[in-house]
Design an enzyme around this catalytic site. Structure first.
Site, short mmCIF file in Angstrom:
data_model
loop_
_atom_site.label_atom_id
_atom_site.label_comp_id
_atom_site.label_asym_id
_atom_site.label_seq_id
_atom_site.Cartn_x
_atom_site.Cartn_y
_atom_site.Cartn_z
N SER A 62 -73.52 -17.74 -29.35
CA SER A 62 -73.72 -17.23 -28.12
C SER A 62 -73.45 -15.50 -28.86
O SER A 62 -73.10 -15.08 -30.15
CB SER A 62 -72.44 -16.98 -27.98
OG SER A 62 -71.60 -15.94 -26.95
N LYS A 63 -74.01 -14.69 -28.06
CA LYS A 63 -74.83 -13.85 -28.11
C LYS A 63 -72.11 -12.59 -27.90
O LYS A 63 -72.51 -11.60 -28.57
CB LYS A 63 -75.53 -12.41 -27.17
CG LYS A 63 -76.84 -13.20 -27.37
CD LYS A 63 -77.61 -12.36 -26.49
CE LYS A 63 -79.22 -12.80 -26.70
NZ LYS A 63 -79.50 -11.71 -25.84
#
Length: 504
Positions: free
Chosen positions: A275-276
């Site tokens: 996930s960013k």
């Protein structure tokens, strides 16, 4: 020879079309959006494109795709260039670099897109759409309610010239859409093999030019890749499903498309999606946390394939030149790339060792550690002589994964000269110990340990008690490496000096 996927046969003409690029000097591009920081997936895409170009004496282009102005983040392009340079990725063309195919920022290429959208309108491949956002939302809701795939119903395709003129005369805003055909487009993915997909089954006619005059990604990237003479497009697998749509746009222009290769997802060690929002995906965070660029680059290549690596053979740090020489697209795995954090630590450890073996790099490393020590212990009396620091680094390289570890409290004894004024210690014992140690020519750890054990026996003091006293004298700490190891690391002169400070 035909290529097959899901019982579909790739036309020989398309396979041959892709082969035409094999004889050309490659031109590849990294085309990020300026929407924030460079993350690990983006760095992997840039790195693989760069290595592909470097391995074949080609060109690596940086292009900024900022057609969605609402998501643009100020300063992100500057930060992106900084991250790429830090990682050792050299852009041959791009913003601030130049090149004959510029501008390299899409918002500066609007007249080019207007010119090319006119060509598609003229040859009937595109049309003006006047549907409002409200109508499009109603279509989406109705599709969801009816459990159908939400897609545009191509209503404005059938508008007459009279209808179009009337709406334009009334000032109605419009976008420009592409006429999807029901042909099953196919291509040979350089990584995944044959791909065939009828995009019209799942999508309505896509927007090419928005009502604000800005192109969409699908249109701008096709135009730019063609005009910039891009031969190979290596990008994330999330764009694979859009590639057949892009091929239809190439066909509408009568252009030869580049070859496409889609890089698999990067996932965590347990297979979960990266996930960013995680704190460990920003390149900037790796840099700020003491990871060296070559270590991060090798870490990425160990996770996704494309290079010579024998499982179980251990990790070997490779230079950019070595990575470029080894790189082969057909060695890239089509399976998700699993990140193993232990590999990153090992790569960084190997990079510290490499730098220590280089005179110039080792001086830079020593200076960096000196600054870290002074910043961490600003009010302490410190021992940060260059030779002492280099000795410590050579000792510590097997124990640490980044040099920042050496300024932790665990290793504070290495740099902080202890204050022993308040110690209640038998000074006569320490005086005898100094005289005893001064006669020792070898100050290696195993020998020291034997000598200290011998001293404790001859002076009627229990060995653990002697070790406790020496640890306090040498470091002022209750924990840390073994005393003999500590003395070996400090060296004979420094060890004796610290003991003498208490004897005085």
């Amino acid at each position: 020879m035909n290529s097959v996927l899901n019982n579909r046969v790739l036309p020989v003409s398309i396979v041959n079309l892709c082969r035409t690029f094999k004889t050309k000097v490659p031109r590849v591009r990294f085309a990020p959006s300026p929407t924030g920081y460079l993350h690990l997936g983006g760095l992997r895409t840039a790195l693989y494109n760069y290595l592909f170009a470097k391995s074949r004496n080609g060109s690596f282009i940086l292009r900024i795709e900022d057609t969605d102005q609402t998501r643009k983040v100020e300063g992100s392009v500057k930060a992106l260039l900084k991250d790429l340079k830090w990682a050792g990725i050299e852009c041959h063309e791009g913003p601030g670099i130049g090149g004959k195919y510029g501008p390299y920022v899409q918002s500066e290429r609007l007249p080019i897109y207007q010119e090319h959208i006119s060509k598609l309108l003229e040859n009937g491949s595109a049309y003006k759409c006047f549907c409002t956002e409200r109508r499009l939302n109603l279509l989406r809701r109705d599709a969801v309610r009816s459990q159908r795939i939400p897609k545009y119903d191509n209503r404005c395709r059938s508008l007459s010239e009279e209808d179009i003129s009337e709406k334009i005369g009334a000032g109605s805003p419009y976008c420009i859409r592409f006429k999807l055909s029901s042909d099953c487009s196919a291509f040979e993915d350089l990584i995944f093999g044959g791909i065939a997909y009828d995009v019209s089954l799942n999508e309505g006619d896509p927007v090419l030019m928005k009502s604000d005059g800005y192109p969409t990604y699908h249109f701008a990237n096709v135009v730019d890749d063609h005009l910039m003479d891009v031969t190979h497009v290596l990008r994330g697998v999330e764009w694979q499903i859009s590639t057949t749509k892009h091929l239809l746009i190439y066909k509408a222009f009568g252009w030869t498309p580049p070859q496409f290769g889609h890089l698999p997802l990067i996932v965590n060690a347990d297979g979960t999606k990266l996930s960013k929002r995680q704190s460990d995906v920003k390149v900037e965070d790796y840099r700020n946390n003491g990871i060296f660029p070559l270590a991060l680059v090798n870490y990425i290549t160990l996770s996704g394939g494309g290079f010579d690596h024998v499982p179980g053979a251990g990790v070997r740090l490779k230079s950019m030149d070595e990575l470029a020489e080894e790189f082969q697209i057909d060695r890239i795995s089509s399976h998700p790339s699993r990140l193993n954090p232990d590999l990153l630590q090992e790569c960084n450890r190997l990079e510290i060792r490499r730098q220590l073996q280089d005179d110039q790099l080792s001086q830079t490393l020593v200076a960096k550690l000196q600054d870290l020590i002074k910043h961490t212990y600003p009010s302490q009396t410190l021992d940060i002589e260059k030779e002492h620091i280099k000795t410590v680094l050579n000792w510590a390289v097997a124990r640490i994964s980044k040099i920042e570890d050496l300024v932790s409290s665990k290793f504070g004894f290495l740099w902080i000269l202890p204050s022993n004024n308040q110690m209640d210690i038998d000074k006569d014992l320490l005086h005898r110990l100094v005289e005893y140690l001064e006669t020792q020519e070898v100050f290696e750890e195993p020998i020291l340990k034997d000598k200290l054990r011998e001293f404790s026996k001859n002076n009627n003091i229990k060995f653990p008690e002697l070790m406790k006293i020496l640890r306090s004298v040498l470091s002022g700490l209750s924990e840390g490496p073994g005393v003999a190891e500590m003395m070996h690391l400090l060296g004979k002169s420094q060890s004796l000096e610290r003991i003498k400070a208490v004897v005085r």
